[in-house]
Motif scaffolding. Sequence first.
Motif, mmCIF file in Angstrom:
data_model
loop_
_atom_site.group_PDB
_atom_site.id
_atom_site.type_symbol
_atom_site.label_atom_id
_atom_site.label_comp_id
_atom_site.label_asym_id
_atom_site.label_seq_id
_atom_site.Cartn_x
_atom_site.Cartn_y
_atom_site.Cartn_z
ATOM 1 N N ARG A 361 0.826 -1.203 0.000
ATOM 2 C CA ARG A 361 0.000 0.000 0.000
ATOM 3 C C ARG A 361 0.866 1.262 0.000
ATOM 4 O O ARG A 361 0.587 2.229 -0.729
ATOM 5 C CB ARG A 361 -0.934 0.012 1.215
ATOM 6 C CG ARG A 361 -1.683 1.329 1.367
ATOM 7 C CD ARG A 361 -2.558 1.369 2.614
ATOM 8 N NE ARG A 361 -2.978 2.741 2.885
ATOM 9 C CZ ARG A 361 -3.734 3.097 3.905
ATOM 10 N NH1 ARG A 361 -4.172 2.181 4.768
ATOM 11 N NH2 ARG A 361 -4.072 4.370 4.085
ATOM 12 N N HIS A 362 1.915 1.264 0.806
ATOM 13 C CA HIS A 362 2.783 2.437 0.899
ATOM 14 C C HIS A 362 4.007 2.217 0.001
ATOM 15 O O HIS A 362 5.022 1.676 0.423
ATOM 16 C CB HIS A 362 3.181 2.688 2.354
ATOM 17 C CG HIS A 362 2.012 2.970 3.233
ATOM 18 N ND1 HIS A 362 1.311 4.164 3.176
ATOM 19 C CD2 HIS A 362 1.387 2.206 4.166
ATOM 20 C CE1 HIS A 362 0.317 4.123 4.051
ATOM 21 N NE2 HIS A 362 0.339 2.952 4.668
ATOM 22 N N ASP A 402 0.472 6.595 -1.354
ATOM 23 C CA ASP A 402 -0.504 5.780 -0.633
ATOM 24 C C ASP A 402 -1.456 5.178 -1.665
ATOM 25 O O ASP A 402 -2.300 5.871 -2.251
ATOM 26 C CB ASP A 402 -1.271 6.643 0.366
ATOM 27 C CG ASP A 402 -2.232 5.823 1.224
ATOM 28 O OD1 ASP A 402 -2.473 4.650 0.889
ATOM 29 O OD2 ASP A 402 -2.745 6.365 2.220
#
Length: 587
Positions: A361-362, A402
Amino acid sequence: MDPSTPLKPTRITPAARAGLDRWRKARFGLFIHWGLYSIPAGVWKGKKVPYIGEWMMFQEKIPIATYEKFAAQFNPKKFDAAAIVRLAREAGQRYLVITAKHHDGFAMYDSPSNPYNIVKATPFARDPMKDLARECKKQGVTLCFYYSQDLDWHHPDGAWNTWDFDEKKKNTDRYLKEKVLPQLKELLTQYGPVGLIWFDTPMCISRKQSAAIRAFVKKQQPGCLVSGRIGHGLGDYGIPRDNQMPPGRLEGGWEVCATLNHTWGFKSHDHEWKSSTDLVRTLVESASKNANYLLNIGPKADGSVPAASVARLRSVGRWVQAHGESIYGTAPSPFTHDFPWGRITTKGRILYLHFFSRPSRHFELRGLKTKVTSAVPLLKSDHKIGISQTIDSTGTPLLKLDLQGVRFRNPVTVLKLRLSQSPTVIPGPIQEPDGSISLLSAESQPGAAKGKPALHITPLGFTSGWKNSTDYLDWNATVLTPGEFTVEIITTHQHLEPWSGGHTARIEAGGKTLSKKITRDYEIDYTQAAYFLRIATRMGRVKITESGPFTLRLHLDKILPPPNDTPLWDDLSPLIVAVRLLPFSKA
């Protein structure tokens, strides 16, 4: 070095520069290998041959009198120029290169200067190039021709037929005058504007002869490009070897030529088709490295295109239709090196991140200095991605995205990043978020203990001329997370040619020296592994105790003499692709 690699820029006229710009923007082309060799289709005297189909006459040393009989059988009633050009358009291919004459010497067009051609020697008695020229103009695809200027197994003075003709009596100048130049004039005057002439295999031709052919083409059509395989660095752009993907970004114009299975000309028993996923990713990788992608089909003897070829091109086309903005008219990645997660292309102030796998996700990209003003999925522009840009303690810029809610799908998902200005990056290797450090040969600096090194890096990013144990390679990288690493040397070779292993390598890094023979510890899986193996040698482990600048030096203390089986292109000195450091885990 491959003679199709440009050695230095040739003088570019305004017309040629305009043609080169159009060709670069196209990025994706259709290659077509079609000729008499599609009749035996890879089977000779009841035996399925293991090599590429169009080389049967040479490999089997078929006499001209025997091979010529294929012409009487050649009647491709299913040839449909409109359908072939339409297929190229459906695939997203904006130019088309077809074999006007391959090494067998047979002209696939109406050649007034030589009767050994499809109109005069076959029952088909029609010129397929006229049909293709008409359809290319109608459908907006640039017509180009392949022409074998050196190898010709039908003409007494052509190269590499030694079973019908006495090699000592061959006169290349006579062959050029009698056949090559007249046929090139026909191709450049009978079919309207021609985008390029794709020359091939300059094995025996001299620099003077290559220059004369180039000048002749430019005189007929100043805007017609000349491919790198004219030889002697005289092409308008470079071509790696067949089915070869360079390890890093290239400088100048390039074109990766590749097959859909393992042959160029049709073979009835070659069913090892590449997946659509690999084809799309190869297109993306080519563009990211500053190369066009020329993807081949081999029509059958009846003129039809194999169904497996059609299906794959259409599948690639569906992806290109949706994502073409990230391919057409793009410039290469601002980074010299690749990334574990995918590839990058650019267009002005825009970066296109092409993901080959789903990231966390990051997501973090290291080394981009330019401010990112927005980030969205290419296919969902209303989904705003969260952006964070910082600089870590080593001075390395970090971009964090993100990716919550972003859908990642095979074969490639594209994110579009808009920048405040054209991208600038930190040069050189930077440790990846997964902890790995990849040191490409192209990012190294050759040196020598004394004097100037004979060792150098080719335009394709490989080592060459490594014959002196006093020569070495130096790298300067940036480490963000110190630790213990397994060190590997990555070498390569063409699958039909000998591997240059067995040399004794020495690495100096992290205050430690590692010495070991270059051995085949394992092979790395990647899209072109069937053609150019990448072989890993585990050298041992080093410990890096501090973040920041990191240096590594590679020596070869013992260099073995080359084997007697000399390959066509390489000098058989060690072909080093990279050194890489992988985080060591005791688990």
